[in-house]
Design a protein around this motif. Structure first.
Motif, PDB file in Angstrom:
ATOM      1  N   LYS A  64       0.708  -1.260  -0.221  1.00 25.17           N
ATOM      2  CA  LYS A  64       0.236   0.052  -0.258  1.00 25.17           C
ATOM      3  C   LYS A  64       1.180   0.795   0.248  1.00 25.17           C
ATOM      4  O   LYS A  64       0.496   2.245  -0.795  1.00 25.17           O
ATOM      5  N   GLU A  67       2.339   1.809  -3.056  1.00 20.56           N
ATOM      6  CA  GLU A  67       1.019   1.955  -4.565  1.00 20.56           C
ATOM      7  C   GLU A  67       1.253   3.783  -3.904  1.00 20.56           C
ATOM      8  O   GLU A  67       1.128   4.750  -5.147  1.00 20.56           O
ATOM      9  N   SER A  68       1.108   4.412  -2.482  1.00 19.49           N
ATOM     10  CA  SER A  68       1.061   5.164  -2.807  1.00 19.49           C
ATOM     11  C   SER A  68       1.925   6.416  -3.328  1.00 19.49           C
ATOM     12  O   SER A  68       2.120   7.287  -3.479  1.00 19.49           O
ATOM     13  N   LYS A  70       4.270   5.513  -5.040  1.00 17.18           N
ATOM     14  CA  LYS A  70       3.920   5.257  -6.578  1.00 17.18           C
ATOM     15  C   LYS A  70       3.375   6.730  -7.635  1.00 17.18           C
ATOM     16  O   LYS A  70       2.865   7.742  -8.577  1.00 17.18           O
TER      17      LYS A  70
END
Length: 133
Positions: A64, A67-68, A70
């Motif tokens: 997570k 992803e954040s 990114k």
């Protein structure tokens, strides 16, 4: 001893406390040991599952977070691209303005040269007019 052999043949045995048992003392001891080993194995399996569970949770959190980050990076890159496009547009506008001002300057230069020629012609005419008197 003969009584014990008769009992043994009937499947009955005395344990170390001289209690009558259905299982042979050795088999009973092995069964108890196996039970303990199974209990230890079950405990270790439960502990392993707990460790795996927390590891999976940690990996999820890291995924997570990645992803954040990114998404933040993509946002920053898009912002930079739009700023670069704005700068390019501004530069083109300024280039157009410069070209326009250069053309205006050239018109003024030609007009100035024309006016200088007219002034020279008029001065020459005035000089001739004065000398004629």
């Amino acid at each position: 001893a003969m009584a014990q052999a008769a009992l043994g043949a009937a499947g009955l045995h005395f344990d170390e406390l001289n209690k009558l048992r259905v299982l042979e003392p050795e088999v009973a001891a092995q069964t108890a040991q196996l039970r303990e080993e199974c209990r230890a194995f079950v405990d270790k399996t439960a502990e392993f599952q707990k460790i795996v569970g927390s590891l999976v949770e940690l990996v999820d959190q890291l995924a997570k977070a990645a992803e954040s980050e990114k998404m933040k990076a993509i946002g920053a890159r898009n912002l930079l691209k739009s700023i670069a496009k704005q700068r390019e547009a501004q530069e083109q506008q300024l280039q157009a303005l410069i070209a326009e001002k250069k053309m205006q300057l050239e018109r003024y230069r030609v007009e100035y040269e024309t006016l200088c020629k007219i002034e020279a012609d008029q001065n020459e005419f005035i000089d001739q007019f004065i000398f004629q008197k």
